[in-house]
Scaffold this motif. Structure first.
Motif, mmCIF file in Angstrom:
data_model
loop_
_atom_site.group_PDB
_atom_site.id
_atom_site.type_symbol
_atom_site.label_atom_id
_atom_site.label_comp_id
_atom_site.label_asym_id
_atom_site.label_seq_id
_atom_site.Cartn_x
_atom_site.Cartn_y
_atom_site.Cartn_z
ATOM 1 N N UNK A 281 0.825 -1.217 0.000
ATOM 2 C CA UNK A 281 0.000 0.000 0.000
ATOM 3 C C UNK A 281 0.857 1.264 0.000
ATOM 4 N N UNK A 282 1.837 1.283 -0.884
ATOM 5 C CA UNK A 282 2.651 2.465 -1.104
ATOM 6 C C UNK A 282 2.581 2.820 -2.581
ATOM 7 N N UNK A 283 2.880 4.067 -2.942
ATOM 8 C CA UNK A 283 2.899 4.432 -4.360
ATOM 9 C C UNK A 283 3.892 3.580 -5.138
ATOM 10 N N UNK A 284 3.519 3.195 -6.354
ATOM 11 C CA UNK A 284 4.392 2.407 -7.219
ATOM 12 C C UNK A 284 4.730 3.223 -8.458
ATOM 13 N N UNK A 285 6.016 3.430 -8.690
ATOM 14 C CA UNK A 285 6.508 4.053 -9.923
ATOM 15 C C UNK A 285 7.367 3.009 -10.617
ATOM 16 N N UNK A 286 6.914 2.544 -11.777
ATOM 17 C CA UNK A 286 7.536 1.409 -12.463
ATOM 18 C C UNK A 286 7.910 1.821 -13.866
ATOM 19 N N UNK A 287 9.186 1.645 -14.184
ATOM 20 C CA UNK A 287 9.650 1.891 -15.554
ATOM 21 C C UNK A 287 10.660 0.820 -15.900
ATOM 22 N N UNK A 288 10.315 -0.061 -16.840
ATOM 23 C CA UNK A 288 11.229 -1.106 -17.267
ATOM 24 C C UNK A 288 11.716 -1.940 -16.093
ATOM 25 N N UNK A 289 13.028 -1.991 -15.859
ATOM 26 C CA UNK A 289 13.588 -2.854 -14.817
ATOM 27 C C UNK A 289 13.697 -2.189 -13.453
ATOM 28 N N UNK A 290 13.058 -1.019 -13.277
ATOM 29 C CA UNK A 290 13.128 -0.296 -12.006
ATOM 30 C C UNK A 290 11.723 -0.169 -11.420
ATOM 31 N N UNK A 291 11.580 -0.504 -10.137
ATOM 32 C CA UNK A 291 10.297 -0.367 -9.435
ATOM 33 C C UNK A 291 10.551 0.427 -8.169
ATOM 34 N N UNK A 292 10.122 1.695 -8.186
ATOM 35 C CA UNK A 292 10.395 2.590 -7.067
ATOM 36 C C UNK A 292 9.076 3.189 -6.560
ATOM 37 N N UNK A 293 9.182 4.267 -5.758
ATOM 38 C CA UNK A 293 7.984 4.886 -5.191
ATOM 39 C C UNK A 293 7.637 6.226 -5.828
ATOM 40 N N UNK A 294 8.552 6.790 -6.617
ATOM 41 C CA UNK A 294 8.289 8.088 -7.228
ATOM 42 C C UNK A 294 9.032 8.196 -8.550
ATOM 43 N N UNK A 295 8.581 9.137 -9.373
ATOM 44 C CA UNK A 295 9.251 9.361 -10.658
ATOM 45 C C UNK A 295 10.663 9.889 -10.439
ATOM 46 N N UNK A 296 10.867 10.660 -9.385
ATOM 47 C CA UNK A 296 12.219 11.158 -9.111
ATOM 48 C C UNK A 296 13.162 10.001 -8.791
ATOM 49 N N UNK A 297 12.673 9.006 -8.045
ATOM 50 C CA UNK A 297 13.496 7.837 -7.737
ATOM 51 C C UNK A 297 13.785 7.024 -8.995
ATOM 52 N N UNK A 298 12.825 6.967 -9.916
ATOM 53 C CA UNK A 298 13.077 6.299 -11.200
ATOM 54 C C UNK A 298 14.167 7.026 -11.979
ATOM 55 N N UNK A 299 14.080 8.352 -11.992
ATOM 56 C CA UNK A 299 15.093 9.143 -12.693
ATOM 57 C C UNK A 299 16.468 8.905 -12.081
ATOM 58 N N UNK A 301 17.439 6.213 -10.482
ATOM 59 C CA UNK A 301 17.860 4.859 -10.845
ATOM 60 C C UNK A 301 18.465 4.840 -12.244
ATOM 61 N N UNK A 302 17.836 5.545 -13.183
ATOM 62 C CA UNK A 302 18.368 5.599 -14.542
ATOM 63 C C UNK A 302 19.714 6.314 -14.574
ATOM 64 N N UNK A 303 19.828 7.402 -13.830
ATOM 65 C CA UNK A 303 21.100 8.123 -13.781
ATOM 66 C C UNK A 303 22.193 7.247 -13.181
ATOM 67 N N UNK A 304 21.868 6.512 -12.122
ATOM 68 C CA UNK A 304 22.851 5.634 -11.495
ATOM 69 C C UNK A 304 23.274 4.517 -12.449
ATOM 70 N N UNK A 305 22.313 3.993 -13.184
ATOM 71 C CA UNK A 305 22.623 2.944 -14.166
ATOM 72 C C UNK A 305 23.566 3.481 -15.242
ATOM 73 N N UNK A 306 23.232 4.638 -15.790
ATOM 74 C CA UNK A 306 24.035 5.217 -16.866
ATOM 75 C C UNK A 306 25.429 5.601 -16.383
#
Length: 316
Positions: A281-299, A301-306
């Motif tokens: 019961x928490x917000x889900x922000x999902x993009x490809x291979x990353x599942x986080x709680x916010x769009x900022x956390x997704x961003x 994750x992508x920056x850390x990957x790159x």
């Protein structure tokens, strides 16, 4: 199918029937998984496509990989790819898969094995068939389930659990008409070997033609069923479902699965995966291979990957 079985289920411990005061879980929906391809081109069914996320929580998705009988040279896997914020659970029913990650983890899983990978803060990962399977071809069938992690655990250190088929808790229904493989969580006082951050139950049930199994189920868990092979029905209302279809159950203390009298698949039995978990019961922000709680956390994750902060591909 399946790889882990017994010749006489009646010799196994029996699961108790739910009490008379147990509330049967009604069937809310039956959905059909669309087919597609993953990685380098191996066939999958998107088991929970079309299921509302509020009914899936804490699960994110599940792919049925195969069932496919490869010719020589056909077996395929996935290229190197990142993960962060969740756990992948890979259950191999038939065939062999080789896992490797940028932290030095991984291994070989085969007939009846499960590999539980906690991606946590992030890693790079690859899944491939062994060279011997590529050369010879052969049967391949499995599942990959994604289990969400709560915000407090999303950045924990990555780790693996190798759950060998021989360690899975084997149980029988009260009348012996169903074989239950308890991979993780608990049913009726029995526990599977999988250790989970998010409380869940995962089990693979083989129901004999014409047989019915009713299992106690934690009332604070959701409940989902997915047919790997064969046909039958769900709930005391006997809602039909078959290979490639998922069932969403409502609230209650028990769930019922019944196999049709005649099975028209490679398997002699109705093969069903049952899943339940405690919703996060928490917000889900999902993009490809990353599942986080916010769009900022997704961003992030992508920056850390790159930037290579999720690891680098080993040179050998």
């Amino acid at each position: 199918m399946p790889a882990v079985t017994v010749s006489n289920p009646l010799a196994l411990p029996r699961l108790p029937e739910p009490g008379l005061d147990a509330r049967p879980r009604p069937v809310l929906a039956v959905t059909t998984a669309p087919s597609g391809v993953e990685g380098e081109g191996f066939p999958v069914r998107r088991a929970f496509a079309g299921v509302n996320q509020s009914h899936l929580d804490p699960f994110i998705m599940m792919d049925q990989m195969g069932e496919v009988d490869y010719q020589a040279g056909e077996p395929k896997g996935t290229p190197w790819h990142p993960h962060r914020g969740f756990e992948t659970v890979t259950y191999i029913i038939d065939g062999t898969f080789v896992h490797q990650d940028s932290h030095g983890g991984g291994g070989v899983i085969t007939d009846g094995d499960t590999q539980w990978m906690t991606a946590g803060s992030g890693l790079l990962h690859i899944e491939t068939p062994p060279e011997s399977l590529v050369m010879s071809g052969g049967l391949f069938h499995g599942l990959q389930l994604w289990v969400n992690l709560p915000a407090s655990d999303k950045m924990i250190k990555p780790k693996y659990q190798d759950i060998r088929g021989g360690s899975v808790k084997l149980l029988a229904s009260e009348d012996g008409g169903a074989l239950v493989r308890l991979i993780a969580g608990g049913i009726g006082g029995y526990e599977g070997p999988g250790i989970t951050h998010t409380p869940i139950t995962m089990t693979h049930v083989s129901v004999n033609p014409g047989a019915q199994v009713t299992l106690p189920w934690r009332s604070d868990f959701n409940a989902l069923a997915y047919s790997l092979a064969g046909s039958g029905s769900a709930g005391i209302e006997r809602r039909p479902f078959h290979l490639g279809q998922a069932v969403v159950f409502g609230d209650g203390d028990s769930l019922t699965i019944r196999a049709d009298e005649v099975q028209d698949s490679r398997s002699a039995n109705f093969e069903v995966v049952l899943l339940g978990g405690q919703p996060i019961r928490e917000p889900v922000a999902w993009y490809g291979p990353f599942v986080m709680n916010s769009h900022r956390e997704l961003q992030q994750a992508m920056e850390d990957f790159q930037a290579g902060r999720l690891g680098t591909v080993p040179t050998s």
